[in-house]
Design an enzyme around this catalytic site. Sequence first.
Site, PDB file in Angstrom:
ATOM      1  N   HIS A 443      17.423  48.922 -58.348  1.00 14.30           N
ATOM      2  CA  HIS A 443      16.742  47.652 -57.629  1.00 14.30           C
ATOM      3  C   HIS A 443      16.147  46.494 -58.696  1.00 14.30           C
ATOM      4  CE1 HIS A 443      16.227  48.742 -53.321  1.00 14.30           C
ATOM      5  NE2 HIS A 443      17.360  49.499 -54.088  1.00 14.30           N
ATOM      6  N   GLU A 468      14.069  45.643 -46.017  1.00 11.64           N
ATOM      7  CA  GLU A 468      12.528  45.771 -46.181  1.00 11.64           C
ATOM      8  C   GLU A 468      11.939  44.612 -45.735  1.00 11.64           C
ATOM      9  OE1 GLU A 468      12.769  46.706 -50.368  1.00 11.64           O
ATOM     10  OE2 GLU A 468      12.413  44.685 -50.938  1.00 11.64           O
TER      11      GLU A 468
END
Length: 669
Positions: A443, A468
């Site tokens: 990430h 998210e």
Amino acid sequence: MKRTLLFVFSAICLLSCKQSPSVTSPDGSLVVSFRLSLSGEPQYQAVQNDKVVIDWSALGLETKEQRLTDGFKVKGTKKSAYDSTWETVWGEERFISDTHNRLTIELCHESGILMNLEFRAWNDGFAFRYVFPEQNSRQFTITDEHTAYRFAEGSMAWSIPWRTEYYEGLWRKQPVASLDTVCSPITIELPDGNYAFVHEAALYDYPAQNLYAHAGMLATYLTPWLDSNTEPMEVKAYEMIPFNTPWRFVILAHDLPQMTASRIMLNLNEPCKIDDTGWIHPMKFMGIWWGMHIKTMTWEQGPKHGATTGNMEHYMRFAAEHGIDAVLAEGWNRGWEDWKHFDFTTPYPDWDMDYLSRLADSLGVQIVGHNETGGNAADYEADLDAIYRYHQANGIHVIKTGYVAPIIRTRDGLQWNKGQSGVRHYRKVIETAAKYHIMIDNHEPVMPTGLQRTYPNLMSQEGVRGQEWNAWSDDGGNPCEHVTILPFTRIMAGPVDYTPGVFRFENPIIPTTRVHSTLMNQLGLFVCFYSPLQMACDLPEHYTAYPDAFHFIERVPCDWERSLLVDGKIGDYCIFARQERGQNNWYMGGITDEEAREVTLPLSFLNVQGDNVQKTKYKLTLYRDAEEADWETHPYAYIIEEREVTPSDTIRVRMAPGGGFAANLIADF
Ligand code: NOJ
């Protein structure tokens, strides 16, 4: 299966500046030509089907020592042809063919420096790079790259601004001519209806490229080093000869199915460097994760701590029961109180690593480790061996890494993650992880460029405004069209950890935000968004509310024999079909933006069975939006239908506003 043919018909010839050596694609449709201007500036041009697609555009580099932009002479040229098929360890396709022609232009600069330009031409695009062969050893400090792309006037580009934090932005469509600096890649809609995709491949030790409009062309802006005040420096890269830049490549496609099928980027990366890849497995995972984003759980210890032994056991037992391979736990280790002092080998007291690692063994479910560095790449890198030894000893073979900080701290101080120092760090992580048989889900990465061919333990990367954002974004969440843009832009650069599979869309704790999709759209993402580590990101209790829909997630693979875009339009909708690796079964996924759409889908792709036995009958299970479905009003309204189909059938599916569909076509039933 591997066949490689390399014909070299090396022609060393002296050329005057008037001649234009060229390389032609194997089918003859694409011609990439090279010339030197009168001042000795290297330039190239690309012509497809007799039409200029990129007109004469500049090449060259500037270094502190020398301007390598003009003053060149051609010493010689070499041509060769290449034809090979290689097998992927995992991927959208099992076998990738690589058939192209090559041209090397050997240049000599007036300063005496030797620089080669290597060109490759495929039927669906071309690439080139700068190569500095062995010569009197010199250090180069690169300050600029002059690579440019002169597309036709009226071309429109999909892009995100170059300073978009972690690449987590909404993609916009703008005229190429008015592009401010944007990240690579960009996807271009050409005025004649064709497409171009511009990106780089094999980014090993160089800054990531960015692009901007300049004098009617797309020009290159390399991500700079930062000085001790975090101000951009003139320096972009420090290199020692011999070295070569990453490849610059352009896919040229008549339509989106052809563009998404291009494998030029992977073909430009080095073959696999890991001898035994038996430990690398694509997998689906769940995780103690969404709870933190919707704020029902915390990463740090406290009454709502997510990653406790009990909670993890609950997730792991649920995963085992539903055939999900692995479970991620975020917030299992010390350091979340201040995000500054993460300790990757010491669990919080309410996390019993021994117990959970034994449970993982007995259930046959893997633990996905999590190493959030808070942007402190330097400390992480210094401890990599110890960290990976610890995870290996606890049976953890997959780690999600994270670098939340707009500027990361590398061994060279505070730097942009996509600068040369960041690029070096990420590569070091992958190489070290490979030694310990650890797969990585990176990430806050540098934009992918196909490195997973060389290191197939680099499974997935974020670099996207992911799910998210639907949990907490100030702007209310990702607009419906966002997911219909990504397959043609970000995901063209490689697997994406978007984390599909939310089954409850409202967030009572942050009521101003929500997921802009129907439940069927969430299922469609599992096929439309490729990732060999595919997360089903929601909470077990949200899945048990819709067990029949969850059944699709239980079954859908994340490793494919072949993949094809059935239909799509950037920013409107997209439909993929993919064949399960080593099986005759096919899966389909469709997603649309805020517009409802009815699509008619011939199943003729089922005839393409390659080495497998051709089947004539399939059991179709179709998961589709119900009539009243709508992302805003009835996101949970769906219908599941089963029937027998043949490759000559056509199915019609209506996708609701913000909706989609998923299907499996099982051959052996
Ligand atoms: C940002 C990542 O994208 C997300 O997946 C993760 O949960 C947080 N950082 C914490 O590491």
